[in-house]
Design a protein around this motif. Structure first.
Motif, PDB file in Angstrom:
ATOM      1  N   GLN A   1      -4.701  -4.102  10.193  1.00 43.08           N
ATOM      2  CA  GLN A   1      -5.780  -5.010   9.804  1.00 43.08           C
ATOM      3  C   GLN A   1      -5.219  -6.299   9.264  1.00 43.08           C
ATOM      4  OE1 GLN A   1      -8.596  -3.112   7.264  1.00 43.08           O
ATOM      5  NE2 GLN A   1      -8.868  -1.411   8.657  1.00 43.08           N
TER       6      GLN A   1
ATOM      7  N   LEU B   1      -4.560   7.523   9.701  1.00 40.15           N
ATOM      8  CA  LEU B   1      -5.633   6.701   9.128  1.00 40.15           C
ATOM      9  C   LEU B   1      -5.066   5.681   8.142  1.00 40.15           C
ATOM     10  CD1 LEU B   1      -8.674   6.139   8.948  1.00 40.15           C
ATOM     11  CD2 LEU B   1      -8.790   7.892   7.143  1.00 40.15           C
TER      12      LEU B   1
ATOM     13  N   GLN C   1      -3.420   2.959  10.151  1.00 44.07           N
ATOM     14  CA  GLN C   1      -4.448   2.125  10.792  1.00 44.07           C
ATOM     15  C   GLN C   1      -5.075   1.157   9.798  1.00 44.07           C
ATOM     16  OE1 GLN C   1      -7.039   5.095  12.434  1.00 44.07           O
ATOM     17  NE2 GLN C   1      -5.992   5.125  14.412  1.00 44.07           N
ATOM     18  N   GLN C   2      -5.407   1.650   8.620  1.00 46.68           N
ATOM     19  CA  GLN C   2      -6.082   0.805   7.635  1.00 46.68           C
ATOM     20  C   GLN C   2      -5.154  -0.202   6.962  1.00 46.68           C
ATOM     21  OE1 GLN C   2      -8.420   3.075   4.849  1.00 46.68           O
ATOM     22  NE2 GLN C   2      -9.673   3.974   6.454  1.00 46.68           N
ATOM     23  N   ASN C   3      -3.862   0.090   6.934  1.00 46.68           N
ATOM     24  CA  ASN C   3      -2.957  -0.766   6.172  1.00 46.68           C
ATOM     25  C   ASN C   3      -1.951  -1.558   7.001  1.00 46.68           C
ATOM     26  OD1 ASN C   3      -3.691  -0.197   3.266  1.00 46.68           O
ATOM     27  ND2 ASN C   3      -3.511   1.851   4.127  1.00 46.68           N
TER      28      ASN C   3
ATOM     29  N   ARG D   1       0.854  -1.183   0.000  1.00 47.22           N
ATOM     30  CA  ARG D   1       0.000   0.000   0.000  1.00 47.22           C
ATOM     31  C   ARG D   1       0.895   1.241   0.000  1.00 47.22           C
ATOM     32  NH1 ARG D   1      -4.106  -2.344  -2.010  1.00 47.22           N
ATOM     33  NH2 ARG D   1      -5.280  -3.630  -0.613  1.00 47.22           N
TER      34      ARG D   1
END
Length: 137
Positions: A137, A129, A132-134, A71
């Motif tokens: 999770q 953010l 957190q998302q990459n 990412r």
């Protein structure tokens, strides 16, 4: 370095943030502000020299964009006199063309880095953010 790391070590890196990064040394030198160009050529090499141009083709992250599978978040100031905003645009376009999602933040009122508090705060929040998302999770 973030872009180069994602090209060469993507299998070990889940995500990366590239801030005002050079995606291709040749286009960087051609598009940087005139007053900076000769000093940057002394630092990186002269892209008009065929041997240096060949080296730039070999090492530039843009040419390895197909190997970026992690990412990616790219952030850039549109008024950057050092690293032109076009460096960010071309890596974002190339990575997206390979089907990879890319977060892209271009501040129209910034240069090299994010000095305005509102922009700095926004970038910090967006980066948190992104992580957190990459990463979580």
């Amino acid at each position: 370095m973030a872009l180069a790391s994602l090209v060469h070590f993507g299998e070990r890196i889940r995500a990366g943030v590239a801030i005002v990064g050079i995606s291709h040394f040749g286009t960087f030198l051609r598009n940087t502000e005139d007053y900076r160009r000769d000093l940057r050529r002394a630092e990186y090499g002269d892209e008009r020299d065929p041997a240096i141009a060949a080296l730039f083709e070999r090492i530039s992250p843009l040419n390895g964009a197909g190997r970026i599978t992690s990412r990616l978040f790219v952030a850039q100031g549109r008024n950057d006199p050092r690293v032109p905003w076009t460096e960010a645009e071309q890596i974002v376009k190339a990575v997206r063309a390979n089907g990879q999602p890319v977060w892209y933040l271009l501040f129209n009122d910034e240069g090299h880095g994010f000095r305005k508090k509102a922009n700095s705060d926004y970038f910090g929040a967006a980066t948190m953010l992104f992580w957190q998302q990459n990463l979580l999770q």
